[in-house]
Design a protein around this motif. Structure first.
Motif, PDB file in Angstrom:
ATOM      1  N   ASP A 191     -32.119 -30.221   2.026  1.00 60.58           N
ATOM      2  CA  ASP A 191     -31.487 -29.802   3.285  1.00 60.58           C
ATOM      3  C   ASP A 191     -30.574 -30.887   3.855  1.00 60.58           C
ATOM      4  O   ASP A 191     -30.006 -30.721   4.924  1.00 60.58           O
ATOM      5  N   HIS A 192     -30.431 -31.999   3.133  1.00 59.29           N
ATOM      6  CA  HIS A 192     -29.507 -33.091   3.480  1.00 59.29           C
ATOM      7  C   HIS A 192     -29.833 -33.743   4.829  1.00 59.29           C
ATOM      8  O   HIS A 192     -28.979 -34.389   5.427  1.00 59.29           O
ATOM      9  N   ARG A 193     -31.055 -33.565   5.336  1.00 58.49           N
ATOM     10  CA  ARG A 193     -31.402 -34.183   6.628  1.00 58.49           C
ATOM     11  C   ARG A 193     -31.468 -35.705   6.516  1.00 58.49           C
ATOM     12  O   ARG A 193     -31.041 -36.419   7.412  1.00 58.49           O
ATOM     13  N   THR A 194     -32.034 -36.200   5.431  1.00 53.48           N
ATOM     14  CA  THR A 194     -32.139 -37.653   5.274  1.00 53.48           C
ATOM     15  C   THR A 194     -30.755 -38.277   5.129  1.00 53.48           C
ATOM     16  O   THR A 194     -30.471 -39.325   5.709  1.00 53.48           O
ATOM     17  N   SER A 195     -29.880 -37.613   4.371  1.00 55.26           N
ATOM     18  CA  SER A 195     -28.507 -38.089   4.236  1.00 55.26           C
ATOM     19  C   SER A 195     -27.821 -38.112   5.591  1.00 55.26           C
ATOM     20  O   SER A 195     -27.138 -39.085   5.946  1.00 55.26           O
ATOM     21  N   ALA A 196     -28.005 -37.030   6.381  1.00 52.47           N
ATOM     22  CA  ALA A 196     -27.366 -36.955   7.699  1.00 52.47           C
ATOM     23  C   ALA A 196     -27.883 -38.063   8.614  1.00 52.47           C
ATOM     24  O   ALA A 196     -27.117 -38.634   9.409  1.00 52.47           O
TER      25      ALA A 196
END
Length: 448
Positions: free
Chosen positions: A62-67
């Motif tokens: 869900d790309h939360r860590t990247s965000a």
């Protein structure tokens, strides 16, 4: 000695345990050959930088860590005063379909949006372990300038971003950035009482260090950031308390010499300088970390307050009215004659040594307001840094010496602001919310 037990989860946060769990950043090789680049600012047009999302190699679907990494890195680079972040809506490529290594993406896509620098990288999560790689690229020269590998848990990602921001600063300016550090300050945001809070420089990780219906003032870190000294009225009489964040306890420094009205801890954490009032006079005493007296430093019938240690602990700057008005003086901590260093203005106080020990910041009053000034340790002409917009007080240097944090009433409330010393530019407020924030203390780098 009075001990207290902090809730484990909270204590875990304030001891900055990420230091232990966050693996050391592993530098990755830059391209060989001489590097020719120009970094603009401070005082000139900002360099532009794009912070691309991290390519998900596994586990961050869900790309939360990247965000989280991109948001924290972007905020810290903005606070540096050297960079302008290019709006991600202008980015042409999708980080999930392009690569992050040289040859895996097109520099022309980034040159077309006028990006001077580019951050790309990857993230992989296996169970509770994050493995993150980040690179800094020079777009014009189409070369990789620097890279870092980090590992830790998802809760460590924001600190990985701050450490990478410091590395970007070092790679592009030759001097490490100051953002892997903490800010302590006094705030009334929780009500009418003054409590001590800590937070990261970018405003994240806010933690309430004290929680009592009274007044708590003058927080100061030692260099390990394991100790915070502060003055509190929580036992009815003012006293200094040394919070040992790592050992989960605090020590009340009782004084048999009189009433304690302020103090600070040395950078090596072994000594405390305290202002103690007795029989109408307030003088400075050098104490051990446990509160035992080492020596009395001043002996006048006036007021000697606002002590601040030099980085090597050999000198103490302080405010004294012995000359007829509050002025900044310095004295050897080994004992000796004090020396006055400020002569301009009739009210100069709250001195704070620069990390190199060569300059002292302080607040000086003019036209009913305070502004931030600096002066060389040897004295001479002072330099005015703030411009009279509101009242500007309690300067505290960043660990790299490029910035000052201070509280200002230039807005509707008193807030903590960051200023670039070299060009006197006020970059941003570091705190927000209701209530007033005052008395900032900027820590050394975490984990050093």
């Amino acid at each position: 000695m009075k001990r207290f037990q902090l809730p484990g989860a909270i204590l875990f946060a304030i001891v900055f345990t990420a230091t232990a769990r966050l693996a050391s950043a592993q530098p990755l090789p830059s391209d060989s050959g001489p590097l020719q680049m120009t970094i603009r600012g401070p005082g000139s047009q900002l360099s532009t930088i794009s912070v691309s999302g991290l390519k998900n190699l596994s586990g961050d679907d869900d790309h939360r860590t990247s965000a989280d990494f991109v948001r924290t890195l972007s905020r810290n680079l903005e606070l540096s005063g050297y960079f302008r972040i290019i709006d991600p809506h202008a980015y042409i490529e999708d980080p999930q379909t392009s690569g992050f290594e040289l040859g895996q993406f097109n520099f022309a896509d980034w040159r077309s949006i006028n990006s001077d620098f580019l951050v790309k990288g990857s993230i992989a999560q296996e169970g509770t372990t994050i493995k993150l790689t980040a690179y800094l690229y020079d777009v014009a020269q189409q070369r990789r300038m620097m890279g870092k590998n980090y590992s830790g848990t998802p809760s460590d990602v924001r600190r990985m971003a701050r450490r990478f921001a410091d590395a970007v600063m070092e790679s592009s300016t030759g001097q490490k950035g100051p953002f892997d550090s903490k800010l302590a300050f006094v705030s009334t945001r929780g009500g009418r009482f003054k409590e001590i809070y800590t937070q990261s420089i970018d405003g994240e990780d806010l933690f309430k260090l004290t929680d009592n219906p009274t007044i708590n003032l003058f927080p100061s870190f030692d260099r390990t950031t394991n100790y915070v000294l502060y003055l509190s009225y929580k036992s009815m009489q003012p006293a200094l308390y040394l919070a040992d964040l790592k050992a989960q306890r605090e020590i009340k420094l009782d004084s048999p010499h009189g009433r304690v009205i302020g103090g600070t801890i040395s950078e090596d954490g072994t000594k405390v300088a305290a202002s103690i009032e007795r029989e109408g006079a307030t003088n400075l005493y050098l104490l051990t970390r446990e509160g035992e007296q080492v020596r009395q430093l001043t002996d006048t019938t006036g007021i000697n307050v606002s002590p601040a240690f030099s980085p090597d602990g050999s000198m103490l700057a302080f405010t004294s009215d012995r000359s007829g008005s509050p002025q900044v003086w310095v004295i050897p901590t080994a004992g000796g004659s004090p020396r006055r260093i400020t002569f301009k203005g009739d009210y100069n106080t709250t001195p704070n040594f620069a990390p190199k020990g060569d300059r002292i910041a302080y607040q000086g009053r003019a036209n009913g307001r305070f502004d931030i000034w600096t002066i060389a340790l040897g004295g001479g002409a002072p330099t005015q840094l703030s411009d009279g917009n509101g009242s500007n007080e309690y300067p505290s240097w960043s660990p790299d010496g490029r910035y000052l944090a201070f509280n200002s009433t230039r807005g509707s409330h008193s807030r903590i602001y960051i200023m670039m010393v070299s060009n006197r530019k006020i970059i941003s407020a570091l705190t927000e919310g209701i209530g007033n924030d005052t008395c900032p203390s900027w820590s050394w780098w975490l984990g050093e």
